[in-house]
Design a protein around this motif. Structure first.
Motif, mmCIF file in Angstrom:
data_model
loop_
_atom_site.group_PDB
_atom_site.id
_atom_site.type_symbol
_atom_site.label_atom_id
_atom_site.label_comp_id
_atom_site.label_asym_id
_atom_site.label_seq_id
_atom_site.Cartn_x
_atom_site.Cartn_y
_atom_site.Cartn_z
ATOM 1 N N ALA A 14 0.795 -1.231 0.000
ATOM 2 C CA ALA A 14 0.000 0.000 0.000
ATOM 3 C C ALA A 14 0.824 1.275 0.000
ATOM 4 N N THR A 15 2.146 1.173 0.102
ATOM 5 C CA THR A 15 2.971 2.381 0.056
ATOM 6 C C THR A 15 3.556 2.621 -1.330
ATOM 7 N N GLY A 16 3.333 1.694 -2.277
ATOM 8 C CA GLY A 16 3.816 1.871 -3.646
ATOM 9 C C GLY A 16 2.945 2.846 -4.418
ATOM 10 N N GLY A 17 3.337 3.130 -5.647
ATOM 11 C CA GLY A 17 2.605 4.113 -6.446
ATOM 12 C C GLY A 17 1.160 3.722 -6.670
ATOM 13 N N ILE A 18 0.924 2.504 -7.184
ATOM 14 C CA ILE A 18 -0.443 2.050 -7.414
ATOM 15 C C ILE A 18 -1.116 1.720 -6.093
ATOM 16 N N GLY A 19 -0.390 1.093 -5.169
ATOM 17 C CA GLY A 19 -0.982 0.736 -3.880
ATOM 18 C C GLY A 19 -1.536 1.925 -3.137
ATOM 19 N N ARG A 20 -0.780 2.996 -3.111
ATOM 20 C CA ARG A 20 -1.257 4.200 -2.408
ATOM 21 C C ARG A 20 -2.488 4.782 -3.096
ATOM 22 N N ALA A 21 -2.485 4.802 -4.427
ATOM 23 C CA ALA A 21 -3.648 5.317 -5.148
ATOM 24 C C ALA A 21 -4.882 4.472 -4.860
ATOM 25 N N VAL A 22 -4.692 3.155 -4.750
ATOM 26 C CA VAL A 22 -5.810 2.258 -4.428
ATOM 27 C C VAL A 22 -6.337 2.553 -3.026
ATOM 28 N N VAL A 23 -5.425 2.706 -2.076
ATOM 29 C CA VAL A 23 -5.844 3.027 -0.702
ATOM 30 C C VAL A 23 -6.677 4.302 -0.680
ATOM 31 N N GLU A 24 -6.157 5.341 -1.309
ATOM 32 C CA GLU A 24 -6.840 6.636 -1.261
ATOM 33 C C GLU A 24 -8.196 6.577 -1.958
ATOM 34 N N ARG A 25 -8.279 5.812 -3.060
ATOM 35 C CA ARG A 25 -9.560 5.710 -3.768
ATOM 36 C C ARG A 25 -10.587 4.923 -2.952
ATOM 37 N N LEU A 26 -10.179 3.790 -2.381
ATOM 38 C CA LEU A 26 -11.129 2.994 -1.597
ATOM 39 C C LEU A 26 -11.577 3.748 -0.348
ATOM 40 N N ARG A 215 -1.758 6.255 -15.312
ATOM 41 C CA ARG A 215 -1.498 6.863 -14.010
ATOM 42 C C ARG A 215 -1.986 5.910 -12.919
ATOM 43 N N PRO A 216 -1.377 5.938 -11.746
ATOM 44 C CA PRO A 216 -1.875 5.085 -10.665
ATOM 45 C C PRO A 216 -3.372 5.249 -10.434
ATOM 46 N N GLU A 217 -3.883 6.466 -10.592
ATOM 47 C CA GLU A 217 -5.311 6.719 -10.380
ATOM 48 C C GLU A 217 -6.173 5.978 -11.407
ATOM 49 N N ASP A 218 -5.645 5.778 -12.619
ATOM 50 C CA ASP A 218 -6.381 5.021 -13.636
ATOM 51 C C ASP A 218 -6.595 3.580 -13.172
ATOM 52 N N VAL A 219 -5.549 3.008 -12.603
ATOM 53 C CA VAL A 219 -5.629 1.625 -12.134
ATOM 54 C C VAL A 219 -6.521 1.535 -10.896
ATOM 55 N N ALA A 220 -6.393 2.513 -10.015
ATOM 56 C CA ALA A 220 -7.211 2.520 -8.792
ATOM 57 C C ALA A 220 -8.697 2.599 -9.127
ATOM 58 N N GLU A 221 -9.032 3.291 -10.219
ATOM 59 C CA GLU A 221 -10.430 3.390 -10.632
ATOM 60 C C GLU A 221 -10.996 2.017 -10.987
ATOM 61 N N ALA A 222 -10.200 1.210 -11.680
ATOM 62 C CA ALA A 222 -10.644 -0.137 -12.029
ATOM 63 C C ALA A 222 -10.775 -1.011 -10.789
ATOM 64 N N VAL A 223 -9.831 -0.866 -9.863
ATOM 65 C CA VAL A 223 -9.907 -1.623 -8.608
ATOM 66 C C VAL A 223 -11.172 -1.257 -7.837
ATOM 67 N N ALA A 224 -11.473 0.039 -7.773
ATOM 68 C CA ALA A 224 -12.666 0.487 -7.053
ATOM 69 C C ALA A 224 -13.935 -0.090 -7.673
ATOM 70 N N PHE A 225 -13.957 -0.200 -8.991
ATOM 71 C CA PHE A 225 -15.098 -0.797 -9.688
ATOM 72 C C PHE A 225 -15.269 -2.254 -9.273
#
Length: 245
Positions: A14-26, A215-225
């Motif tokens: 969760a401290t990596g680029g995508i991991g952090r974006a996922v945390v913040e999005r969720l 962008r990490p946020e692009d990936v986090a959006e898919a995870v949130a879905f």
């Protein structure tokens, strides 16, 4: 989900680029998030503080994801402090690149330990503990199908993740738990950019019809879905790559 209490997500790496974006999005979606880290407690605290400052809920928790006892303790922490586990996202990963003939086996073993064994151990614990209505989301990679030179060993680990994902989705029949993987394409994170010169980065950015890196946020959006509304998406590898093929 129990009553009106928030859903709880465990995010590894969760401290990596995508991991952090996922945390913040969720967290922005209203989930309480367990911010997993391997070694860097300071960075985990930064992520937790960012979530808290934005009005969300998060706690840090350490673990070597390849060690079952430590992963069990991670899930124990989620249950004891937050009430249970609804979503598990396996973003933790290692990427070390070299042609197959030149790759050091120590690097191969390191990637296998984190990317394959780690995902397996976390997924096993998730399969035992995630509540009905929950989701398990693994991380694959678009390089599995692109077959880019120097990615042999890394892509092999992600091919293993694909197999685990598809089979676990079937094994959880009747549990109301979805299991999917996201497969990012070239994404502007430190993990991806490390060691690449600008011409290489420019070439990779040009591969997508959208002509940019993800962008990490692009990936986090898919995870949130997949973590939230996508209850009829199950047993899938979702390519999040801007159309790279």
């Amino acid at each position: 989900m129990t009553g009106t209490s928030p859903r709880v997500a465990v995010v590894t790496g969760a401290t990596g680029g995508i991991g952090r974006a996922v945390v913040e999005r969720l967290a922005a979606d209203g989930m309480s998030v367990v911010v997993h880290y391997a070694n860097n407690a300071g960075r985990a605290d930064e992520v937790v503080q960012a979530v808290t400052a934005a009005g969300g809920s998060a706690i840090p928790a350490p673990a070597d994801i390849a060690e079952p006892e430590q992963v069990q303790a991670l899930f124990d922490e989620a249950e004891q402090r937050l009430g249970g586990v609804d979503v598990v996202v396996n973003t933790a990963g290692v990427m070390l690149l070299a042609p197959l003939a030149e790759l050091d086996l120590a690097d191969f073993d390191r990637m296998q330990r984190t990317n394959v064994r780690g995902t397996f151990v976390v997924s096993r614990e998730a399969a035992r503990r995630v509540r009905p209505g929950g989701a398990i989301i693994n991380f694959s990679s678009t390089v599995v199908k692109l077959a880019l030179p120097t990615y042999t060993a890394y892509a092999a680990t992600k091919g293993a993740v694909d197999a685990m994902t598809l089979i676990l989705a079937k094994e959880l029949r009747g549990r109301d738990i979805t299991v999917n993987a996201v497969a990012p394409g070239p994404t502007a994170t430190p993990l991806f950019l490390d060691g690449k010169d600008q011409p290489t980065i420019d070439h990779l950015a040009s591969m997508a019809p959208l002509e940019r890196l993800g962008r990490p946020e692009d990936v986090a959006e898919a995870v949130a879905f997949l973590a939230g509304p996508a209850r009829w998406v199950n047993g899938q590898i979702v390519y999040v790559n801007g159309g790279v093929s």
